[in-house]
Design an enzyme around this catalytic site. Structure first.
Site, short mmCIF file in Angstrom:
data_model
loop_
_atom_site.label_atom_id
_atom_site.label_comp_id
_atom_site.label_asym_id
_atom_site.label_seq_id
_atom_site.Cartn_x
_atom_site.Cartn_y
_atom_site.Cartn_z
N SER B 149 0.84 -1.20 0.00
CA SER B 149 0.00 0.00 0.00
C SER B 149 0.88 1.26 0.00
O SER B 149 1.75 1.38 -0.86
CB SER B 149 -0.94 -0.06 1.21
OG SER B 149 -1.87 0.99 1.18
N ARG B 218 -12.16 6.37 9.59
CA ARG B 218 -11.81 4.96 9.58
C ARG B 218 -12.90 4.13 8.91
O ARG B 218 -12.62 3.18 8.18
CB ARG B 218 -11.56 4.46 11.00
CG ARG B 218 -11.06 3.04 11.06
CD ARG B 218 -9.72 2.86 10.35
NE ARG B 218 -9.13 1.55 10.62
CZ ARG B 218 -7.98 1.13 10.12
NH1 ARG B 218 -7.28 1.93 9.31
NH2 ARG B 218 -7.49 -0.04 10.41
N ASP B 317 -9.58 -4.68 -5.54
CA ASP B 317 -9.07 -3.48 -4.87
C ASP B 317 -9.58 -2.23 -5.59
O ASP B 317 -9.29 -2.04 -6.77
CB ASP B 317 -7.53 -3.53 -4.88
CG ASP B 317 -6.87 -2.43 -4.04
OD1 ASP B 317 -7.55 -1.45 -3.69
OD2 ASP B 317 -5.68 -2.58 -3.74
N HIS B 350 -8.45 -4.14 -1.12
CA HIS B 350 -7.12 -3.61 -0.84
C HIS B 350 -6.47 -4.30 0.35
O HIS B 350 -5.25 -4.48 0.39
CB HIS B 350 -7.23 -2.10 -0.59
CG HIS B 350 -5.91 -1.45 -0.38
ND1 HIS B 350 -4.93 -1.42 -1.34
CD2 HIS B 350 -5.36 -0.82 0.70
CE1 HIS B 350 -3.86 -0.79 -0.88
NE2 HIS B 350 -4.10 -0.42 0.36
N ASP B 351 -7.25 -4.66 1.34
CA ASP B 351 -6.73 -5.29 2.56
C ASP B 351 -6.33 -6.75 2.38
O ASP B 351 -5.87 -7.38 3.34
CB ASP B 351 -7.78 -5.24 3.67
CG ASP B 351 -7.60 -4.02 4.58
OD1 ASP B 351 -6.68 -3.22 4.33
OD2 ASP B 351 -8.39 -3.88 5.52
#
Lengths: 401, 401
Positions: B149, B218, B317, B350-351
């Site tokens: 990332s 968040r 992603d 993405h994670d």
């Protein structure tokens, strides 16, 4: 809130006591609408348009209001929805703030705005109010009901709860229910509004309006309405010049994309009531077409009484992804409906139906032309059979999962 | 802010006056790091890991700190990054709050936290600080630099600014620069923090911490880090029971997905400093690898001195989309690097690199095994040739667009 109502909007009074699905009754409520074209003597050329969360009933310009509407390129004489041929009605959703009764309206019982005392609104209530409006205008059969985004949910609900009212349907970038990604986005939008101290539990006014919360909600909306691909080509990494940058602090705007979000949100915030936004946003999370029959959404689709449908969606839509439109078409076909699914390659994401007339125009025009040619000779045996009883009065025992 | 530092983290002091790319100098700054395994006598088995925005240097458990790290499944004896074979260093980014100097650290000139007086931080500064740390530990050549990332940006910057330091690279879910969608998401996250009255221009404390702003930031992060597809299967339209729902008002949480967002955000907010978040988030928007050479990012990739690279990305992603990883591999290959691009079908967005060890583990392990077998006999002629002069000291005249 009268400044939100387009000047030529007209009104239909709902019944003196209008029942709300989740409980409660609205007294003295009304629905705002506009119309284009003329009904034929055969009473079979009327189209109803039900809208997404924010649009008013002013879908297009007309003699009474020459300002462009939100679907100006799609609706008018010679346009894809050709008002030389069709009589078109667009209603503002119950719960909105563009003329129809909603949380920003005056509660006749108190003389004050409803605010959060407005009953818990559902898509089903919006559908019932739209159906009542159509009938109050003397229309007992619609050639087609067109719904975009949230309006697609309203249209499906109307088809389930008012069988016999419409014989065809165009569903655009919609779904039978919301999935977690879109629930997450809307939940965060609602939270941003509620976190704004000016929201004040719904008790804001123009002087203390929850502007920053609405700005955040709208920016998040714009992020989810468009597509990354479109922005790559349109904005790339373009920077703002010094004069365009925010002056608030060193973390202010620097990129064109940030300015785009800001200006989009700025145009919206004071033109829409925050409580109305909360109510309509929540409607979309709650809605599940399966509730109409006490069965799965897929089973419910197969029970809708329709002759023909066109289901449009866009490959770059992240909020109502394409597989949700495919699901609608497949479900309708399972019930014998002549349903065409047309995935479009628009780069503009969920909002494509508002801007990509090159793709949406021919698709809608083609379906309506076909309808005029073949589909207006009355009800097919299938839709007549299904239309015997409305969904919410049927026993769901046969298809409860 | 010492509670953010894992217990076995160690430190390297940066030079007494550490210059910052956009202006200013840091005095008495330090970098937090952890390490695993042992350097070989041949000094060619060291791997550097540079991280995403929020992780600490505690990538995995070790004797000094048995608690699981953020990349626990990937790093350790017998794991994909096998610490029986490799000497691994993970650094906490300059500007973070997990031990390295950042906006939450005490400014020795004033005895107070820097807050917004911290100099404008860039990815290049994070890369320089990581490179200094490696060299201060006696390592003058890295077998590999791995960046996830934001860390992938740091790694690319390190390769550009410190040619000769690393001979191979694993880039995971990263990019040569940010595109508008991710800039929009991060801009909105930063705005949510700054809009929280408790942020107070950066002058918050534990009693008045900008919790709601950080929660919103968040939650928006989590929405962009995962994928809709994963959530469809995991949460669907599952509801919370009455006890799990928020008690704040009638617009509180109802769906499992809302509870998931809430608990994710709740775990994060008080463990990360808001000003550090703003600084690191902005770094990602600013970074453009092309800046290193005064040319396009693609041209810059072709000038990096490397022997081998593995570029991993994930089809789901949305924040660092797959075509950005493809771009890295293609650009490296244009410069003669043996660069492999491996798109993975993880549903976790993405994670995925944090959770999908089944896919990422074999890919990383295979590359490192190959490196041990073929790639550790010193520099290839190509990388030696390119490594003569660091990027930021070269004239960019030859490739300015």
């Amino acid at each position: 809130m009268s400044e939100f109502i387009p000047p030529a909007t007209r009104f239909i009074d709902l019944p003196a006591a209008f029942p709300i699905k989740r409980g409660g009754v609205l007294h003295g409520a009304r629905i705002a609408y506009e119309s284009w074209g003329k009904p034929q003597d055969t009473h079979d050329n009327t189209i109803l348009i039900v809208t997404g969360l924010s649009p008013s009933a002013h879908a297009a310009s007309h003699d009474g209001d020459p300002t462009p509407g939100w679907w100006e390129e799609m609706l008018g004489p010679g346009k894809p929805i050709d008002t030389d041929l069709w009589h078109v009605i667009c209603v503002n959703s119950l719960g909105s703030c563009n003329g129809s009764t909603g949380p920003a309206s005056i509660d006749p019982a108190t003389g004050c705005p409803y605010r959060l005392e407005f009953p818990e609104l559902s898509i089903e209530d919006i559908a019932d109010a739209a159906a009542f409006t159509v009938r109050a205008l003397g229309i007992d059969r619609l050639a087609c009901v067109i719904g975009n985004s949230m309006g697609g949910m309203t249209a499906l609900s109307l088809l389930a709860r008012h069988p016999g009212l419409a014989s065809s349907h165009i569903s655009i970038s919609s779904a039978v229910h919301a999935l977690p990604f879109s629930i997450a986005v809307r939940s965060l939008q609602r939270e941003a509004i509620r976190l704004d101290p000016h929201w004040n539990g719904g008790h804001y006014d123009h002087a203390r309006y929850p502007e920053s919360g609405m700005m955040t909600a709208r920016k998040l909306g714009v992020i989810s309405y468009r597509s990354a691909l479109e922005w790559d080509g349109r904005f790339g990494r373009l920077r703002l010049d010094a004069a365009q940058r925010g002056q608030d602090d060193s973390f202010g705007r620097e990129f064109e994309i940030e300015s785009y979000l800001e200006s989009h949100a700025r145009r919206f915030v004071r033109s829409f009531d925050p409580n109305c936004y909360l109510y309509l946003s929540r409607c979309m999370d709650w809605f599940d077409l399966g509730d109409a029959y006490g069965c799965s959404a897929d089973q419910a689709l197969a029970r809708l009484s329709l002759d023909r449908a066109l289901v449009l969606g866009v490959s770059s839509d992240v909020l109502f992804p394409l597989n949700q439109q495919r699901q609608i078409a497949v479900g309708l076909r399972a019930g014998g409906v002549d349903a065409k699914f047309l995935p479009l390659e628009s780069p503009q994401g969920h909002d494509a139906f508002l801007v990509d007339t090159d793709r949406f125009g021919p698709a809608v025009a083609g379906f309506l032309a076909d309808l005029r040619q073949h589909g207006m000779a009355g009800w097919s045996p299938l839709s007549r059979m299904k239309a015997i009883q409305p969904a919410h009065r049927r026993s769901g025992a046969a298809c409860i999962q």
